[in-house]
Design an enzyme around this catalytic site. Structure first.
Site, mmCIF file in Angstrom:
data_model
loop_
_atom_site.group_PDB
_atom_site.id
_atom_site.type_symbol
_atom_site.label_atom_id
_atom_site.label_comp_id
_atom_site.label_asym_id
_atom_site.label_seq_id
_atom_site.Cartn_x
_atom_site.Cartn_y
_atom_site.Cartn_z
ATOM 1 N N LYS A 20 64.604 51.613 53.244
ATOM 2 C CA LYS A 20 64.627 51.998 54.650
ATOM 3 C C LYS A 20 63.547 53.060 54.927
ATOM 4 C CE LYS A 20 69.568 50.886 55.157
ATOM 5 N NZ LYS A 20 70.897 51.396 55.588
ATOM 6 N N TYR A 60 71.217 43.264 62.011
ATOM 7 C CA TYR A 60 72.495 43.993 62.081
ATOM 8 C C TYR A 60 73.432 43.442 63.155
ATOM 9 C CZ TYR A 60 71.051 47.623 58.740
ATOM 10 O OH TYR A 60 70.682 48.318 57.599
ATOM 11 N N THR A 102 78.220 52.462 50.954
ATOM 12 C CA THR A 102 77.526 52.717 52.220
ATOM 13 C C THR A 102 77.385 54.221 52.455
ATOM 14 O OG1 THR A 102 78.474 50.688 53.107
ATOM 15 C CG2 THR A 102 77.596 52.264 54.702
ATOM 16 N N ARG A 113 72.017 55.378 45.988
ATOM 17 C CA ARG A 113 72.522 56.275 47.032
ATOM 18 C C ARG A 113 73.205 57.504 46.426
ATOM 19 N NH1 ARG A 113 74.962 51.348 50.686
ATOM 20 N NH2 ARG A 113 73.125 50.920 51.965
ATOM 21 N N VAL A 120 75.181 59.222 55.464
ATOM 22 C CA VAL A 120 75.366 57.775 55.652
ATOM 23 C C VAL A 120 74.289 57.171 56.563
ATOM 24 C CG1 VAL A 120 76.992 57.958 57.615
ATOM 25 C CG2 VAL A 120 77.101 55.959 56.103
ATOM 26 N N ASN A 123 70.619 56.576 54.345
ATOM 27 C CA ASN A 123 71.069 56.150 53.007
ATOM 28 C C ASN A 123 70.062 55.296 52.241
ATOM 29 O OD1 ASN A 123 71.475 53.863 54.480
ATOM 30 N ND2 ASN A 123 73.639 53.589 53.938
ATOM 31 N N HIS A 126 68.859 49.200 51.752
ATOM 32 C CA HIS A 126 69.777 48.137 52.191
ATOM 33 C C HIS A 126 69.886 47.071 51.116
ATOM 34 C CE1 HIS A 126 71.595 44.916 54.561
ATOM 35 N NE2 HIS A 126 70.705 44.117 53.996
ATOM 36 N N GLU A 137 69.608 36.773 55.668
ATOM 37 C CA GLU A 137 68.649 37.873 55.771
ATOM 38 C C GLU A 137 67.279 37.492 55.200
ATOM 39 O OE1 GLU A 137 70.745 41.203 53.996
ATOM 40 O OE2 GLU A 137 72.259 41.177 55.591
HETATM 41 N N1 UDP Z 1 75.788 53.386 59.138
HETATM 42 C C1 UDP Z 1 75.796 54.560 59.871
HETATM 43 N N2 UDP Z 1 77.008 55.148 60.137
HETATM 44 C C2 UDP Z 1 78.191 54.627 59.710
HETATM 45 C C3 UDP Z 1 78.163 53.426 58.963
HETATM 46 C C4 UDP Z 1 76.949 52.829 58.704
HETATM 47 O O1 UDP Z 1 74.758 55.061 60.265
HETATM 48 O O2 UDP Z 1 79.238 55.215 59.981
HETATM 49 C C5 UDP Z 1 74.480 52.730 58.836
HETATM 50 C C6 UDP Z 1 74.086 52.920 57.370
HETATM 51 O O3 UDP Z 1 72.681 53.105 57.331
HETATM 52 C C7 UDP Z 1 74.476 51.587 56.768
HETATM 53 C C8 UDP Z 1 74.180 50.629 57.921
HETATM 54 O O4 UDP Z 1 74.582 51.347 59.072
HETATM 55 O O5 UDP Z 1 73.744 51.315 55.600
HETATM 56 C C9 UDP Z 1 74.875 49.299 57.861
HETATM 57 O O6 UDP Z 1 76.260 49.498 57.718
HETATM 58 P P1 UDP Z 1 77.118 48.561 56.753
HETATM 59 O O7 UDP Z 1 78.542 48.868 57.021
HETATM 60 O O8 UDP Z 1 76.662 47.143 56.875
HETATM 61 O O9 UDP Z 1 76.774 49.159 55.301
HETATM 62 P P2 UDP Z 1 75.825 48.644 54.110
HETATM 63 O O10 UDP Z 1 76.047 47.164 53.960
HETATM 64 O O11 UDP Z 1 74.417 49.011 54.471
HETATM 65 O O12 UDP Z 1 76.300 49.412 52.897
#
Ligand code: UDP
Length: 160
Positions: A20, A60, A102, A113, A120, A123, A126, A137
């Site tokens: 990212k 997303y 996450t 991470r 969060v 992070n 992806h 994707e």
């Molecule tokens: N995210 C955030 N706040 C939250 C949860 C997620 O900013 O409370 C962001 C974070 O960058 C995360 C992305 O949204 O990686 C996508 O969320 P997802 O639940 O799909 O998690 P991931 O698959 O990336 O672990």
């Protein structure tokens, strides 16, 4: 054989990983590439790109109702990302393990991470969460001719 016609299972399983904008700014690209290389996965796609808002909204789409959605799209378009496709046995599940949870607070030391971030919404990386999302994707981020099929000389030392 066309890479899109081969089955995306077994040693041909693929996943989409992206460094990212914070990961790029913090010079973590080489380190993240290195972890996947060292693990034994095969790199089949790699590019630096400024992701458009349209691409990110599509990427997303499942999170569109979340309160952090707009914020997330802004974060992901705030600078270049490094998009990559890794291939190997169980790569979807293992890549998620290598990334950590996450929320970095729940990520164990030793994960990307867990080792390199605290927030969060910053992070660093992806990774697709299932074989189906990986397929969706990869098709979203890469053109067919950007994915390279190649023979890896180390393969007999990685797989019995
Ligand atoms: N995210 C955030 N706040 C939250 C949860 C997620 O900013 O409370 C962001 C974070 O960058 C995360 C992305 O949204 O990686 C996508 O969320 P997802 O639940 O799909 O998690 P991931 O698959 O990336 O672990």
């Amino acid at each position: 054989a066309n890479i899109f016609q081969t089955a995306w299972t077994g040693v041909n399983e693929r996943t989409f990983v992206a460094v990212k904008p914070d990961g790029v700014q913090r010079r973590l690209v080489g380190l993240i590439l290195n972890r996947f290389e060292q693990k034994g996965f095969k790199l089949v796609g790699l590019k630096l790109m400024q992701a458009s808002e349209g691409l990110l909204k599509d990427h997303y789409i499942e999170l569109r109702e979340k309160p952090f959605y707009e914020h997330l799209i802004r974060y992901m378009s705030s600078g270049p990302v490094v998009a990559m496709v890794w291939q190997g046995f169980n790569v979807v599940k293992m890549a998620r393990k290598m990334l950590g949870e996450t929320n970095p607070a729940d990520s164990l030391p030793g994960t990307i991470r867990g080792d390199f971030c605290v927030d969060v919404s910053r992070n660093v990386v992806h990774g697709s969460d299932s074989i189906q999302s990986a397929r969706r994707e990869i098709l979203l981020w890469f053109r067919q001719d950007e994915l390279i099929c190649w023979d890896e000389s180390a393969e007999p030392w990685i797989y019995e």
